[in-house]
Motif scaffolding. Sequence first.
Motif, PDB file in Angstrom:
ATOM      1  N   GLY A 158      -0.144   7.459  -2.747  1.00 38.51           N
ATOM      2  CA  GLY A 158       0.385   8.536  -1.920  1.00 38.51           C
ATOM      3  C   GLY A 158       1.715   9.102  -2.392  1.00 38.51           C
ATOM      4  N   CYS A 159       2.127   8.718  -3.593  1.00 36.97           N
ATOM      5  CA  CYS A 159       3.389   9.240  -4.121  1.00 36.97           C
ATOM      6  C   CYS A 159       3.067  10.384  -5.074  1.00 36.97           C
ATOM      7  CB  CYS A 159       4.124   8.110  -4.841  1.00 36.97           C
ATOM      8  SG  CYS A 159       5.658   8.594  -5.591  1.00 36.97           S
ATOM      9  N   GLU A 160       3.773  11.472  -4.939  1.00 33.46           N
ATOM     10  CA  GLU A 160       3.557  12.587  -5.851  1.00 33.46           C
ATOM     11  C   GLU A 160       4.318  12.281  -7.139  1.00 33.46           C
ATOM     12  OE1 GLU A 160       4.733  17.215  -6.021  1.00 33.46           O
ATOM     13  OE2 GLU A 160       4.597  16.323  -4.006  1.00 33.46           O
ATOM     14  N   VAL A 161       3.618  12.282  -8.266  1.00 36.51           N
ATOM     15  CA  VAL A 161       4.243  11.853  -9.524  1.00 36.51           C
ATOM     16  C   VAL A 161       4.288  13.007 -10.523  1.00 36.51           C
ATOM     17  CG1 VAL A 161       4.122  10.219 -11.451  1.00 36.51           C
ATOM     18  CG2 VAL A 161       3.375   9.500  -9.182  1.00 36.51           C
ATOM     19  N   THR A 162       5.445  13.264 -11.073  1.00 35.85           N
ATOM     20  CA  THR A 162       5.588  14.246 -12.153  1.00 35.85           C
ATOM     21  C   THR A 162       5.904  13.485 -13.438  1.00 35.85           C
ATOM     22  OG1 THR A 162       6.648  15.642 -10.515  1.00 35.85           O
ATOM     23  CG2 THR A 162       6.734  16.386 -12.802  1.00 35.85           C
ATOM     24  N   ASP A 166       0.810  -1.216   0.000  1.00 35.43           N
ATOM     25  CA  ASP A 166       0.000   0.000   0.000  1.00 35.43           C
ATOM     26  C   ASP A 166       0.847   1.273   0.000  1.00 35.43           C
ATOM     27  OD1 ASP A 166       1.089  -0.384   2.443  1.00 35.43           O
ATOM     28  OD2 ASP A 166      -0.776  -0.208   3.588  1.00 35.43           O
ATOM     29  N   ARG A 167       2.122   1.133  -0.189  1.00 35.68           N
ATOM     30  CA  ARG A 167       2.949   2.335  -0.124  1.00 35.68           C
ATOM     31  C   ARG A 167       4.189   2.172  -1.008  1.00 35.68           C
ATOM     32  NH1 ARG A 167       5.087   4.046   5.588  1.00 35.68           N
ATOM     33  NH2 ARG A 167       2.882   4.066   6.140  1.00 35.68           N
ATOM     34  N   LEU A 168       4.597   3.285  -1.607  1.00 35.69           N
ATOM     35  CA  LEU A 168       5.806   3.271  -2.432  1.00 35.69           C
ATOM     36  C   LEU A 168       6.975   3.800  -1.600  1.00 35.69           C
ATOM     37  CD1 LEU A 168       4.237   4.715  -5.696  1.00 35.69           C
ATOM     38  CD2 LEU A 168       5.059   2.383  -5.352  1.00 35.69           C
ATOM     39  N   PRO A 169       8.196   3.425  -1.979  1.00 34.86           N
ATOM     40  CA  PRO A 169       9.346   3.867  -1.174  1.00 34.86           C
ATOM     41  C   PRO A 169       9.751   5.327  -1.414  1.00 34.86           C
ATOM     42  CG  PRO A 169      10.045   2.352  -2.894  1.00 34.86           C
ATOM     43  CD  PRO A 169       8.567   2.462  -3.002  1.00 34.86           C
ATOM     44  N   TRP A 170       8.971   6.058  -2.241  1.00 34.53           N
ATOM     45  CA  TRP A 170       9.343   7.453  -2.505  1.00 34.53           C
ATOM     46  C   TRP A 170       8.179   8.382  -2.177  1.00 34.53           C
ATOM     47  CZ3 TRP A 170       8.425   4.153  -6.820  1.00 34.53           C
ATOM     48  CH2 TRP A 170       9.461   3.260  -7.061  1.00 34.53           C
ATOM     49  N   GLN A 171       8.529   9.599  -1.744  1.00 36.52           N
ATOM     50  CA  GLN A 171       7.521  10.647  -1.555  1.00 36.52           C
ATOM     51  C   GLN A 171       7.151  11.237  -2.904  1.00 36.52           C
ATOM     52  OE1 GLN A 171       6.649  12.125   1.700  1.00 36.52           O
ATOM     53  NE2 GLN A 171       7.438  10.151   2.375  1.00 36.52           N
ATOM     54  N   HIS A 172       8.178  11.360  -3.743  1.00 36.40           N
ATOM     55  CA  HIS A 172       7.988  11.986  -5.041  1.00 36.40           C
ATOM     56  C   HIS A 172       8.790  11.231  -6.096  1.00 36.40           C
ATOM     57  CE1 HIS A 172       8.926  14.843  -8.304  1.00 36.40           C
ATOM     58  NE2 HIS A 172       7.629  15.033  -8.185  1.00 36.40           N
ATOM     59  N   ALA A 173       8.147  10.936  -7.214  1.00 34.13           N
ATOM     60  CA  ALA A 173       8.852  10.226  -8.278  1.00 34.13           C
ATOM     61  C   ALA A 173       8.650  10.963  -9.597  1.00 34.13           C
ATOM     62  CB  ALA A 173       8.321   8.804  -8.395  1.00 34.13           C
ATOM     63  N   THR A 174       9.684  10.969 -10.405  1.00 31.35           N
ATOM     64  CA  THR A 174       9.588  11.554 -11.741  1.00 31.35           C
ATOM     65  C   THR A 174       9.438  10.415 -12.733  1.00 31.35           C
ATOM     66  OG1 THR A 174      11.082  13.254 -10.972  1.00 31.35           O
ATOM     67  CG2 THR A 174      10.663  13.163 -13.333  1.00 31.35           C
ATOM     68  N   LEU A 175       8.336  10.451 -13.450  1.00 32.54           N
ATOM     69  CA  LEU A 175       7.999   9.363 -14.370  1.00 32.54           C
ATOM     70  C   LEU A 175       8.294   9.832 -15.787  1.00 32.54           C
ATOM     71  CD1 LEU A 175       6.643   6.603 -14.714  1.00 32.54           C
ATOM     72  CD2 LEU A 175       4.441   7.755 -14.538  1.00 32.54           C
ATOM     73  N   LEU A 176       9.126   9.065 -16.493  1.00 32.84           N
ATOM     74  CA  LEU A 176       9.558   9.491 -17.819  1.00 32.84           C
ATOM     75  C   LEU A 176       9.038   8.551 -18.895  1.00 32.84           C
ATOM     76  CD1 LEU A 176      13.330  10.229 -17.149  1.00 32.84           C
ATOM     77  CD2 LEU A 176      11.410  11.835 -17.104  1.00 32.84           C
ATOM     78  N   ASN A 177       8.862   9.094 -20.080  1.00 26.94           N
ATOM     79  CA  ASN A 177       8.632   8.229 -21.239  1.00 26.94           C
ATOM     80  C   ASN A 177       9.315   8.848 -22.438  1.00 26.94           C
ATOM     81  OD1 ASN A 177       7.693   5.999 -22.629  1.00 26.94           O
ATOM     82  ND2 ASN A 177       5.803   7.021 -23.265  1.00 26.94           N
ATOM     83  N   LEU A 178       9.691   7.985 -23.389  1.00 24.63           N
ATOM     84  CA  LEU A 178      10.225   8.473 -24.652  1.00 24.63           C
ATOM     85  C   LEU A 178       9.054   8.859 -25.531  1.00 24.63           C
ATOM     86  CD1 LEU A 178      13.070   6.169 -25.978  1.00 24.63           C
ATOM     87  CD2 LEU A 178      13.208   8.533 -25.239  1.00 24.63           C
ATOM     88  N   LYS A 179       9.127  10.032 -26.127  1.00 28.68           N
ATOM     89  CA  LYS A 179       8.027  10.486 -26.982  1.00 28.68           C
ATOM     90  C   LYS A 179       7.775   9.468 -28.102  1.00 28.68           C
ATOM     91  CE  LYS A 179       6.231  14.337 -29.549  1.00 28.68           C
ATOM     92  NZ  LYS A 179       6.515  15.409 -30.491  1.00 28.68           N
ATOM     93  N   GLY A 180       6.538   9.063 -28.249  1.00 26.88           N
ATOM     94  CA  GLY A 180       6.183   8.137 -29.322  1.00 26.88           C
ATOM     95  C   GLY A 180       6.234   6.680 -28.922  1.00 26.88           C
ATOM     96  N   PHE A 181       6.684   6.377 -27.696  1.00 22.64           N
ATOM     97  CA  PHE A 181       6.678   4.983 -27.241  1.00 22.64           C
ATOM     98  C   PHE A 181       5.314   4.705 -26.620  1.00 22.64           C
ATOM     99  CE2 PHE A 181       7.917   1.875 -23.752  1.00 22.64           C
ATOM    100  CZ  PHE A 181       7.856   0.784 -24.590  1.00 22.64           C
TER     101      PHE A 181
END
Lengths: 423, 541
Positions: free
Chosen positions: A164-168, A133-148
């Motif tokens: 409960g993780c803040e995701v950008t 029920d919980r992730l090991p981070w408070q905040h995570a940056t989520l990336l993707n390659l354009k077009g994938f």
Amino acid sequence: MTTLHTLIIGAGLSGLACGIALAKTGRRVTIVSAGPSTLQLNGGAMELLGCVDGQEVTSPIEAIARLPLDHPYQKIGVEHIATLALEAQQLLGDAGVTLTGDPHHNHWRITPLGVLKPAWLSLRGMATATRPDRLPWQHATLLNLKGFVDFPIHFVAHNLSQLGCEVTVHDIEVESLGLPRRSASEMRAVNLARTIGAGSKLRHLAEAINRVCDGDEAVLLPAIVGMEDDYPVNLLRRWVTAPLHHLATMPPSVPGTRMAALLRHYFKMLGGKFLTAESVGHVKLADHHIAAVYTAKSPGIPITAQHYVLASGSLLSQGLVATCDAIVEPLMGLDVDAPACREQWSHYGLMGDQPFMRCGVLTDTALRPLKAGTAIDNLHAIGSILSGHNPLTMGDGQGVDLLTALSVAHQLTTKCSLPPGRE
Amino acid sequence: MRIVSSNATYDVIVIGGGVTGAGVARDCALRGLRVLLLERHDYNHGASGRNHGLMHSGGRYAVTDPDSARECILENEVLRRIACHCIEPTDGLFVTLPDDDLSYQATFVDACRQAGISAEVIDPQQALQLEPLLNPDLRGAVRVPDASIDPFALTLANVLDARLHGAETLTEQEVTDLIVAGGRVQGVCTLDHRTGQSHEFHAAVTINAAGIWGAQLVRHAGINIQMFPAKGTILVYGQRVGQMVLNRCRRPSNADILVPDGTVSLMGTTSDRIGIDEVDDMRVTEAEVNLLMREGEQLVPQLAQTRLLRAFAGVRPLIASDDDPSGRSISRGIVCLDHATRDGVEGLITITGGKLITYRKMAELATDLACRKLGVDAACTTATLPLPGSEQRNVITGGFKPSGKSNASKRHGDRRRAIPADDALDRMSICECENVTIGEVRYAIEQLQAHDLANLMRRTRLGMGLCQGRSCACRTANLLAHLTGNPDSALRDLARLIDERWRGTKPVAWGSALRDAQLAAAIYQGLCGLDKAISRKEVEP
């Protein structure tokens, strides 16, 4: 010419693990390999037991005692599971498949939709959680390659933020990759990994990541590097300044393809042989004993061995075949545990507990398949062709693959043909 | 429940977004009427989306139902002019097999000619040259102007044109009641499935084009129509085994038509009366599948080796003629009921019966009647005015192209130019089986009222190809989550689509169909945990 010790039919996780275990002891082993296996679907994690009676399991070893008697774990002996599990982890590690985890305590893998599911082992470098029920981070940056498009980033972002993780979210572009392409099939994870390689394009990827994620708590990137081994994964981790973790993608999956490549390579290093792009066409049986095996391409050349192992998989890999009247084992007509009537093979609601997922060959307690009720004396069945479990609802797929493979390898390398612990 | 009263008043409210309702809305709009179309789910959700996609020449009914046959051939010729982008002019053969009576051929040809249908007898060898996979033991063949038609493109083109001429069209808007006062239907009450809100809409004339669901609808005005729900089941084979529509040359019976549709073939149908309570949850039975397979293999033996993709069933909105509750004297012709003269209820028309391909004539009859009631004198122009997508007549003349760039042209005709393609991402194809680009998905959402994956499937054929949505469903759901800003609903939508595809696969789940289902389950349930994502959402709404 020395005779073959074991011929293994099928080069999925189970067949490869069994082949490696045997080859390590110096036995001559050949694996008949028809093509890519379901490892392609694997997102970089192994499950031992994730769910019993609809409840998620925290300790697989404890929960195994509650399994029904026809479950493959019951056949290899509940008391052996912990030892075999550690042995499997060791064997995979020897092949370069570096996994972390503990058969006594599940951790949680992050699926391509950003859902947490119980897991036994995860590939090093994959993002995981220690709690459901919980992730090991408070905040995570989520990336993707354009077009994938085989990484559903909006679902991942949504589901991770529910925990409960803040995701950008950032789309990144790497000019030297020349993306996106017209056809999505040119943009599969494995194609990207091949294109990115371990050279300048990987460097450009690292630079693109660093441009948006300098100093971030955690950077999550779809698993799009490292097809052959984890060298590019490690390189990227070194080059990216923030802590980098990979997330499973939709198949074909890079971590799964990499695991298959490493296992095949290791098996060959140990002296094992593959008959690649081959399938078995015919098995000559005499009095519940395999006399010879013939491949589809060379129907005139008999292959003989002291032992045979059937690791040809379930319906998906065509280890079983459903005709319009029956579910059969196509090579030898082995006894199959399946509902007699077609309408009972499946239910409405695809993602329920589908009867066809539980279909498989029937065996004796030594995992020797039955034909008309009698065991074939020099044949063993391992992996997903076995009946008595549903890997999708129970989360035991890779555990059954690996542990039945090792259990059979033990039987074949001890003089007595009884399973370990039953001598 | 909150009722949001609508002040808007219309000349005509059309209930039902099948091809008939869409055709009525278009006709009304073209004649200058203020019209509102209400569909409870999505366009073509009912029988209009669950049929062979067959543009009858009328040959099938020539012997037994000559009036229907004449209606068919007249409309067949009209549709070739106005809806050419929806049609593949394949022609059809009526084939006599060893089990069939060859003397029926002469009766058939004679009846066709009387109905004005061209019917050319060709010898079996010539038939085999045209269709090499036909049963080689055939004894006779007759060539007729049958064709394959895309019912989704046809309905959407009608909706699009209605909107271009000022009609309002709403989907997910279920009519829950008729507003009746002083012996006159004055409008409808609706429930908006997307918002949960209730609405009232008023109009001088209400046209019931709700197909099989129309009988329950008019009951709100105290009117009884005896419907005869006839379930028809169709098998979809994953390969185009013939170039033409192939029919058995015998009295219309079960399982005697095979229709090519793009890269697949449709074999059907059965016809069984079912209870009205079953029409919203139809299940294809093993017996129906076995019958269709057996008969299909008679016609084209190759079908025995052709993979089955899915099976589905629809309900024909047949109407038992008045005072004939047994349904014996069923007409397959058009039924247009003026409830003022029939039941003494003014302001309500029912248009039903008929065939997919006579939808335009049905719309014309209903609109003529509405115009008379409204005192409007306006001529029908739908028989000559091309539908959007077919304005430029050369779209289809290039002949059949099974795949590649022509797909969007087939679906949208010359309207394909409205599909965004400037950006590299928009040009990227996310459904490779049917070659649907991200731009086309955006176009369907922005211009064609697509709100979910099932809507997108009906507008673009996304997920209808060989992989049955396995690869493209998740990609598209993710795109939908992005475009709508509602990932929760897109995720539920993804699970619904997977189950809906499986619903079609289950009746034919053996061989590669079952294998593919196992693969889909391994991906979405095993790898992704979609089931877990959904169940968690249900617990914490």
